[in-house]
Design a protein around this motif. Structure first.
Motif, short mmCIF file in Angstrom:
data_model
loop_
_atom_site.label_atom_id
_atom_site.label_comp_id
_atom_site.label_asym_id
_atom_site.label_seq_id
_atom_site.Cartn_x
_atom_site.Cartn_y
_atom_site.Cartn_z
N TYR A 188 0.86 -1.16 0.09
CA TYR A 188 0.02 -0.07 -0.06
C TYR A 188 0.78 1.30 -0.08
CZ TYR A 188 -3.35 3.44 1.08
OH TYR A 188 -4.35 4.37 0.97
N PHE A 189 0.74 2.00 -1.06
CA PHE A 189 1.33 3.40 -1.13
C PHE A 189 0.46 4.49 -1.35
CE2 PHE A 189 3.69 -0.19 -3.01
CZ PHE A 189 4.76 -0.23 -2.36
N ILE A 190 0.86 5.96 -1.04
CA ILE A 190 0.03 6.76 -1.09
C ILE A 190 0.82 7.80 -2.30
CG2 ILE A 190 -1.20 6.76 0.73
CD1 ILE A 190 0.45 9.22 1.68
N ASP A 191 0.23 8.35 -3.25
CA ASP A 191 1.02 9.14 -4.16
C ASP A 191 1.07 10.66 -3.67
OD1 ASP A 191 1.89 9.64 -6.72
OD2 ASP A 191 0.32 10.96 -7.18
N LYS A 192 0.07 11.20 -2.68
CA LYS A 192 0.18 12.41 -2.24
C LYS A 192 -0.53 12.52 -0.64
CE LYS A 192 -3.45 13.57 -5.21
NZ LYS A 192 -3.85 12.27 -6.10
N GLU A 193 -0.50 13.36 -0.18
CA GLU A 193 -1.05 13.62 1.30
C GLU A 193 -2.44 13.37 1.12
OE1 GLU A 193 1.32 15.65 0.17
OE2 GLU A 193 2.54 16.59 1.69
N ALA A 194 -3.15 13.89 -0.12
CA ALA A 194 -4.60 13.76 -0.16
C ALA A 194 -5.08 12.32 -0.19
CB ALA A 194 -5.17 14.64 -1.34
N ASP A 195 -4.18 11.27 -0.61
CA ASP A 195 -4.61 9.85 -0.79
C ASP A 195 -4.78 9.27 0.89
OD1 ASP A 195 -4.27 10.12 -3.30
OD2 ASP A 195 -2.34 9.31 -3.47
N ALA A 196 -3.89 9.70 1.63
CA ALA A 196 -4.16 9.24 3.13
C ALA A 196 -5.12 10.08 3.60
CB ALA A 196 -2.87 9.83 4.02
N GLU A 197 -5.59 11.29 3.49
CA GLU A 197 -6.47 12.00 3.74
C GLU A 197 -8.02 11.08 3.35
OE1 GLU A 197 -8.38 16.38 4.35
OE2 GLU A 197 -6.54 16.31 3.10
N ALA A 198 -7.88 10.82 2.05
CA ALA A 198 -9.41 10.14 1.69
C ALA A 198 -9.66 8.80 2.22
CB ALA A 198 -9.08 9.86 0.01
N LEU A 199 -8.51 7.99 2.47
CA LEU A 199 -8.47 6.63 3.10
C LEU A 199 -9.09 7.05 4.48
CD1 LEU A 199 -7.64 3.70 3.58
CD2 LEU A 199 -5.79 4.53 4.17
N CYS A 219 20.53 15.45 6.11
CA CYS A 219 20.64 13.96 5.64
C CYS A 219 19.49 13.50 4.82
CB CYS A 219 21.36 13.22 6.53
SG CYS A 219 22.80 13.58 7.13
N ILE A 220 18.38 14.36 5.03
CA ILE A 220 16.91 13.87 4.42
C ILE A 220 16.78 14.59 3.22
CG2 ILE A 220 14.51 13.53 4.91
CD1 ILE A 220 15.17 13.22 8.03
N PRO A 221 16.48 13.89 2.09
CA PRO A 221 16.40 14.48 0.93
C PRO A 221 14.93 15.18 0.88
CG PRO A 221 17.03 12.07 0.47
CD PRO A 221 16.78 12.38 1.99
N LYS A 222 14.95 16.33 0.09
CA LYS A 222 13.64 17.14 -0.18
C LYS A 222 12.67 16.11 -0.70
CE LYS A 222 11.52 21.42 -1.62
NZ LYS A 222 10.96 21.69 -0.47
N ASP A 223 11.51 16.23 -0.20
CA ASP A 223 10.23 15.64 -0.63
C ASP A 223 10.57 13.86 -0.59
OD1 ASP A 223 9.31 18.00 -1.69
OD2 ASP A 223 10.38 17.70 -3.64
N HIS A 224 11.15 13.67 0.37
CA HIS A 224 11.47 12.11 0.64
C HIS A 224 9.97 11.34 0.80
CE1 HIS A 224 13.56 8.40 1.55
NE2 HIS A 224 12.60 8.02 2.69
N PRO A 225 9.68 10.45 0.11
CA PRO A 225 8.22 10.06 -0.01
C PRO A 225 7.73 9.07 1.16
CG PRO A 225 9.70 8.64 -1.41
CD PRO A 225 10.53 9.88 -0.83
#
Length: 314
Positions: free
Chosen positions: A258-269, A295-301
């Motif tokens: 299970y993955f989300i593409d963006k924050e809105a996916d988690a919100e919808a769930l 040390c943490i890349p920007k936009d790390h998923p």
């Protein structure tokens, strides 16, 4: 965390025969809940030591504790967390975190990732001041022992009997701050709801649920079923704290479902199951809050969230 799982599977052959038999028996849902990454893309190529006292715990859980232990070894002025039990739980031989070489990311990245995730969740728990807390797939979590906000509060840790027994044995000389109850159950196969209520959980009182590093190992159907159970046990005003894996990590290990593409996916769930999101924070945004962006890349998923149970009228 998907990258972490891929790297750790390279030393998964270190598990005792008993644990591999356990992982095989718990294939599909059970294996994912435990966190044993049996089907990662890399073929295991090395063997490292696991002592018998920790043979019931997955390599992933041991690695998480090792990262927390290394953060806790830093001077107090530089710590995001102080987990005095992490090193005891993982064992000294885990502290070299040599598996990080296979990830292409630095040891500092992994230590910072775990420190940020742990601190964000600690702060979220302190902010909501739970009347009762349920930690699903609790692994080697030590918040019941170290988090002052949980002092005297009922805390229910749910995980496999082997994990529960191992942790209890390793921490036998220490008393939890919380009123800790352990619930031995396979979340994917056992009637954990009945076992939880038998242990004293009160479904007519507000509760807080913690799903740390868990959702990515479930299929959509499995996650929906789990959320249905949680929602059925949660009165309005209850809280849920959960982490989510980003879609960019979908090729890193076949055990992630299970993955989300963006924050809105988690919100919808969450909304679909009766929860209103209070905050969803991407990992790098949380790191920025704590001054750990180097040390943490920007936009790390990877995403951290908390939500509140909606009233029946919402």
């Amino acid at each position: 965390q998907a990258i972490l799982a891929q790297a750790i599977v390279a030393q998964a052959t270190t598990l005792s025969k008993a644990v591999w038999a356990h992982a095989y028996r718990l294939s599909s849902v059970g294996c994912r809940f435990l966190g044993v990454q049996a089907m990662a893309s890399a073929v295991p190529s090395e063997v490292a030591h696991h002592d018998a006292s920790r043979s019931g715990v997955s390599s992933t859980a041991l690695a998480v504790s090792a990262l927390r232990a290394l953060e806790s070894r830093k001077p107090a002025s530089r710590q995001l967390i102080d987990d005095p039990f992490a090193e005891l739980l993982c064992g000294e031989d885990q502290l070299d975190i040599s598996w990080t070489v296979k990830t292409g990311l630095s040891k500092d990245f992994w230590i910072d990732l775990m420190a940020v995730r742990t601190r964000w969740i600690d702060d979220a728990l302190e902010a909501c001041a739970p009347k009762q807390l349920v930690v699903l797939g609790s692994g080697l979590d030590t918040r019941a022992y170290r988090l002052k906000a949980l002092r005297g509060m009922p805390v229910y840790e749910v995980d496999f009997p082997e994990v529960v027994d191992t942790k209890r044995s390793l921490l036998r000389a220490h008393k939890p701050l919380a009123e800790l109850q352990t619930v031995s159950a396979n979340l994917g196969a056992d009637d954990w709801v009945t076992r939880l209520t038998d242990a004293g959980f009160k479904s007519d009182e507000a509760s807080t649920w913690l799903l740390e590093g868990l959702t990515g190992y479930l299929t959509q159907q499995e996650l929906d079923t789990l959320f249905e159970h949680i929602s059925g046990l949660s009165v309005p005003g209850s809280r849920m704290i959960a982490t989510f894996v980003g879609m960019e990590q979908h090729q890193l290990t076949s055990m992630h479902c299970y993955f989300i593409d963006k924050e809105a996916d988690a919100e919808a769930l969450l909304r679909r199951h009766g929860w209103s999101v209070g905050e969803i924070s991407r990992l790098d945004a949380a790191a920025d809050r704590f001054g750990r962006t180097g040390c943490i890349p920007k936009d790390h998923p990877y995403y951290l969230s908390w939500a509140c149970r909606c009233s029946t009228d919402d």
